[in-house]
Structures are given as structure tokens and as C-alpha cells.
Design a protein around this motif. Structure first.
Motif, mmCIF file in Angstrom:
data_model
loop_
_atom_site.group_PDB
_atom_site.id
_atom_site.type_symbol
_atom_site.label_atom_id
_atom_site.label_comp_id
_atom_site.label_asym_id
_atom_site.label_seq_id
_atom_site.Cartn_x
_atom_site.Cartn_y
_atom_site.Cartn_z
ATOM 1 N N PRO A 146 10.271 4.218 -3.119
ATOM 2 C CA PRO A 146 10.865 4.861 -4.301
ATOM 3 C C PRO A 146 11.222 6.332 -4.122
ATOM 4 O O PRO A 146 12.239 6.786 -4.645
ATOM 5 C CB PRO A 146 9.775 4.688 -5.370
ATOM 6 C CG PRO A 146 8.992 3.499 -4.943
ATOM 7 C CD PRO A 146 8.981 3.547 -3.439
ATOM 8 N N LEU A 147 10.389 7.110 -3.403
ATOM 9 C CA LEU A 147 10.598 8.556 -3.357
ATOM 10 C C LEU A 147 11.944 8.957 -2.749
ATOM 11 O O LEU A 147 12.658 9.771 -3.353
ATOM 12 C CB LEU A 147 9.448 9.239 -2.609
ATOM 13 C CG LEU A 147 9.544 10.762 -2.496
ATOM 14 C CD1 LEU A 147 9.586 11.416 -3.878
ATOM 15 C CD2 LEU A 147 8.376 11.313 -1.667
ATOM 16 N N PRO A 148 12.349 8.443 -1.579
ATOM 17 C CA PRO A 148 13.664 8.856 -1.050
ATOM 18 C C PRO A 148 14.809 8.556 -1.992
ATOM 19 O O PRO A 148 15.728 9.374 -2.147
ATOM 20 C CB PRO A 148 13.773 8.061 0.259
ATOM 21 C CG PRO A 148 12.367 7.791 0.668
ATOM 22 C CD PRO A 148 11.628 7.578 -0.616
ATOM 23 N N PRO A 190 2.075 3.119 6.485
ATOM 24 C CA PRO A 190 1.030 2.090 6.397
ATOM 25 C C PRO A 190 1.378 0.901 7.295
ATOM 26 O O PRO A 190 2.531 0.709 7.689
ATOM 27 C CB PRO A 190 1.053 1.702 4.917
ATOM 28 C CG PRO A 190 2.435 2.017 4.455
ATOM 29 C CD PRO A 190 2.860 3.217 5.252
ATOM 30 N N THR A 191 0.374 0.133 7.618
ATOM 31 C CA THR A 191 0.595 -1.017 8.502
ATOM 32 C C THR A 191 1.297 -2.159 7.785
ATOM 33 O O THR A 191 1.802 -3.070 8.421
ATOM 34 C CB THR A 191 -0.751 -1.520 9.051
ATOM 35 O OG1 THR A 191 -1.618 -1.841 7.952
ATOM 36 C CG2 THR A 191 -1.410 -0.442 9.910
ATOM 37 N N ALA A 192 1.306 -2.141 6.456
ATOM 38 C CA ALA A 192 1.961 -3.200 5.680
ATOM 39 C C ALA A 192 2.887 -2.562 4.654
ATOM 40 O O ALA A 192 2.835 -1.362 4.409
ATOM 41 C CB ALA A 192 0.915 -4.071 4.985
ATOM 42 N N GLY A 193 3.727 -3.409 4.068
ATOM 43 C CA GLY A 193 4.637 -2.908 3.039
ATOM 44 C C GLY A 193 5.987 -2.529 3.616
ATOM 45 O O GLY A 193 6.200 -2.544 4.824
ATOM 46 N N PRO A 194 6.928 -2.179 2.731
ATOM 47 C CA PRO A 194 8.290 -1.873 3.178
ATOM 48 C C PRO A 194 8.360 -0.563 3.953
ATOM 49 O O PRO A 194 7.477 0.298 3.822
ATOM 50 C CB PRO A 194 9.076 -1.782 1.867
ATOM 51 C CG PRO A 194 8.053 -1.439 0.835
ATOM 52 C CD PRO A 194 6.797 -2.102 1.272
ATOM 53 N N PRO A 206 0.835 -1.201 0.000
ATOM 54 C CA PRO A 206 0.000 0.000 0.000
ATOM 55 C C PRO A 206 0.871 1.253 0.000
ATOM 56 O O PRO A 206 1.949 1.268 0.603
ATOM 57 C CB PRO A 206 -0.781 -0.113 1.313
ATOM 58 C CG PRO A 206 0.103 -0.916 2.202
ATOM 59 C CD PRO A 206 0.842 -1.876 1.315
ATOM 60 N N PRO A 207 0.416 2.317 -0.658
ATOM 61 C CA PRO A 207 1.230 3.539 -0.734
ATOM 62 C C PRO A 207 1.276 4.270 0.601
ATOM 63 O O PRO A 207 0.403 4.100 1.454
ATOM 64 C CB PRO A 207 0.500 4.367 -1.789
ATOM 65 C CG PRO A 207 -0.920 3.887 -1.731
ATOM 66 C CD PRO A 207 -0.854 2.430 -1.397
#
Length: 404
Positions: free
Chosen positions: A173-175, A163-167, A121-122
Motif C-alpha cells: 500500500p505505501l508506494p 518479509p519472507t511471505a506476502g507480496p 506480514p507487514p
């Protein structure tokens, strides 16, 4: 930009452990950046380097690899072809804006953040990009500034709502895109990401240790070194001046590596005989003129993202045991064909048993040492020695597990 923004972010970031002041960084960081700058000078002399001057297909290849490797490193499944192209196009557009002289404003950074695809999730985007803008303008070495910007952007994403999930934010990507933009604006290439990098090393560098800036600068310096070395491998359109001769430096370094491995042979044999009384260790030497070692030289160079030149001098450790053998090569290689005067120390190893042969080193592109033509063996030996020790330990560790 108001001066107070920069002053404020410097004070806050110092307390958080990533003060962008280069003078506060350790001597090891200064030495690492000096090594990087010498390599950058070689590339500048070769063709007046700017990333934006690369052919469009070469730029797209760089960004496509960046997208794929970051996804894999962050534990994300590979995108569909349509999604991948959207991610690549966003970075290509960013590079085009850099070439056109697009000023870096808070509004531009906010708009860039909105159109760069995120993972699922974003993450929520920061409402205020002033802190990120200040990080993009600090007075520091380009790699220090890029590392500081990466950290600041990751922090801003975290504060905006993780978010509670994801890396985690530092693998988003943004950083990394903003760090790439910062480097390109200083005539450095984007960092070469690699799925084989130890994710825990990223977490250590970009997570919450005491000194995040030092760790992230060293990590970014390694990744940019790989990118510079890869660019050196591409055809040059510079002055046409012949590159410095690499053979004397390569020969001296090769002799020292060979002598070091011979010193290690005795203790290594004793360790192996504790596991297998019939085991023995031998040290050998040769060059790329000896087939099939040429294939191994090219394999090691491809893994490290450069084109192998004509010169490749190897030192081998051959470990024979009941039921098989392990062969380890430490390689001193010319970078580029024709050679550029730059050298890379790489490695390759494979285990042969009754079941067949298999590679035993899953090396990342940063698992190597790069030497500029102006380097000396004495000056760079500590880094080469550390590399050789690490490679030998990893190969022997694999063999030990096989013998059990």
C-alpha cells in the motif's frame, strides 16, 4: 531541502535504471504523456479539476475501490469491514492533509508510513525517508515523478527488510499511496487499480528490468487515464460551455475500425477453417440505437469505469462454427452523459454454445483507448490498431481452445 539530496538520488537512480529526467525517456513515453495531458485539459476546462474538490462520498468510493483492488492484485484476501474502513480512512486523511497544505517533509512521510495499514506480514519501514523525500520533489512531469516516487519507496521498503511471505514491495500500500499523494498535489487523480491487471505486467514494470522508469510511467499513465475518464463521467460544475462535438471524430474512427476488420476477415476465416471446415466469419456494423447492443455498450463502459454517453458505434466480428458462435464487438463510445467530447474505444465478446452464453474477455479497466476532442484518427490510429489486434487475438484464442 539541501540540493545535494536531489543530485545524489538522481545519480544513484540513473544507475538503477529509473533516472527521473524526462528528457531521457523515449519518444513513445513523451507521446503517451501528451495524450494524457490533453485529456487532463478537457477535465480542467470542464470543472477546474482538483481531486480534493470531489464530494466526500466520491472520494471515499475512489479510495475504497483502490484498497480492494490493490488487495486483490497483491493476492491478499479481502479485509474485514473494520480493517477496510481503517485502510480507507488512512487515505481519506492523507487527501485531507493534502488539501490543507501539509508540507511534504521527511518527518511527515515517516509518520504517514507508520499509520498507513500494510498487508500481513507487514514490511519493516525505512529508518531514513530522505531518499523518498527527494523523489517526491524531482522536477519532472507529474506522472514521471509519481512513478519515480513509487519505485524509490518500493526500493526503500526492500532495503528496510522484506518479509519472507506476502507480496513484494511494489504491490504494497505505501508506494501506491505516495504515488497517489504526488499525483493529487499536481492536480491529477489517484491511479485506478484493477485486480484484472496482469500481475506479471506489474512485475515487469516495477520489478528489476533494465528500464524500470519507462515501464512504470507507461503503466501509471494508463491507470491515471482511466481515473481521468471516470472523473469526466461525474456531473460537472464548470463553465457550462457545451462540449466539443464528438460525432465527426467517432464516425471517422468507426469507419476505419470497420474497414480494418473487413481486411482481417479473409485471413481469419482461413485460420478458423483449419479447425472447423464449417466455420465462417462475418463483419457487421451498427449503433447503440440497435437493442440489445445498448446493453453491451453500457457493460463495456462500466468495466472501463466510465458512464456511457448516448453515442456508441460498434463493429462486430461474428464467428460461426459447428455447435456455437462467438460475437466480438469493437465499440467507439461517448464518455459521460451528457457527453463530454471524449471518446473511448472498448470491446465486448461472448461465446454461445449448447451450454449457454459466456463472456470471453476478462478485460481490465485499462484495456481500452481514450481520445480527447482535439485528437485526430490518423494520430491515434496506431494505438487503436494495436488494441483491436490484441482483442481479436484474445477472442480467437478463446474460440480455438473451445474448438479443441
Amino acid at each position: 531541502m539541501p540540493t545535494s539530496w536531489l543530485a545524489t538520488v538522481t545519480v544513484v537512480d540513473f544507475r538503477r535504471g529509473h533516472d527521473p529526467d524526462l528528457a531521457r525517456l523515449s519518444g513513445s513515453v513523451h507521446r503517451r504523456l501528451a495524450e494524457l495531458d490533453r485529456l487532463r485539459e478537457v477535465l480542467a476546462e470542464r470543472r477546474g479539476y482538483r481531486f480534493g474538490t470531489l464530494a466526500e462520498d466520491a472520494q471515499r468510493a475512489v479510495f475504497r475501490r483502490h484498497v480492494n483492488e490493490l488487495r486483490a492484485l497483491a493476492g491478499q484476501s479481502q479485509a474485514t469491514a473494520k480493517r477496510q474502513e481503517a485502510e480507507v480512512e488512512a487515505l481519506v486523511a492523507m487527501a485531507a492533509e493534502y488539501r490543507s497544505g501539509q508540507p511534504i517533509t521527511a518527518e511527515y512521510l515517516g509518520e504517514l508510513a507508520r499509520r498507513l495499514p500494510d498487508f500481513d506480514p507487514p514490511m519493516a519501514l525505512p529508518d531514513d525517508m530522505a531518499g523518498v523525500l527527494a523523489a517526491a520533489a524531482v522536477e519532472a512531469h507529474p506522472v514521471v515523478r509519481a512513478a519515480h516516487l513509487l519505485l524509490t519507496c518500493a526500493d526503500a521498503l526492500h532495503r528496510a527488510g522484506a518479509p519472507t511471505a506476502g507480496p513484494p514491495p511494489f504491490l504494497r500500500p505505501l508506494p501506491w499511496a505516495l504515488a497517489s499523494l504526488s499525483l493529487m498535489r499536481s492536480c491529477y487523480p489517484p491511479p485506478a487499480l484493477d485486480r484484472r491487471l496482469d500481475v506479471s505486467a506489474h512485475a515487469t514494470a516495477l520489478g528489476e528490468p533494465k528500464d524500470r522508469l519507462t515501464a512504470s510511467v507507461l503503466l501509471l499513465a494508463d491507470l491515471v487515464t482511466v481515473s481521468l475518464r471516470a472523473d469526466l463521467s461525474r456531473p460537472a460544475h464548470g463553465s457550462g460551455a457545451p462540449p466539443p462535438r464528438s460525432a465527426p471524430l467517432a464516425a471517422s474512427l468507426h469507419r476505419r475500425i470497420l474497414g480494418y476488420l473487413r481486411e482481417r476477415r479473409g485471413p481469419l476465416s482461413l485460420v478458423l477453417r483449419e479447425l472447423d471446415p464449417d466455420a465462417r466469419a462475418e463483419v457487421g456494423t451498427g449503433s447503440s440505437d440497435d437493442s440489445p447492443s445498448r446493453d453491451r455498450c453500457e457493460t463495456a463502459a462500466a468495466r472501463a469505469l466510465f458512464t456511457a454517453g448516448p453515442g456508441c458505434w460498434w463493429s462486430s466480428v461474428d464467428l460461426d462454427f459447428s455447435g456455437g458462435a462467438l460475437r466480438l464487438l469493437i465499440l467507439v463510445q461517448d464518455v459521460g452523459s451528457p457527453p463530454t467530447g471524449v471518446l473511448a474505444v472498448t470491446a465486448d465478446a461472448w461465446l454461445t454454445t449448447a451450454e449457454g452464453a459466456a463472456d470471453v474477455l476478462d478485460l481490465a479497466c485499462t484495456d481500452s483507448v481514450t481520445l480527447a476532442p482535439t485528437d485526430s484518427v490518423g494520430e491515434r490510429w496506431p494505438r487503436v490498431e494495436t488494441f483491436v489486434d490484441d482483442i481479436v487475438a484474445r477472442a480467437v484464442g478463446h474460440l480455438t481452445r473451445a474448438l479443441h
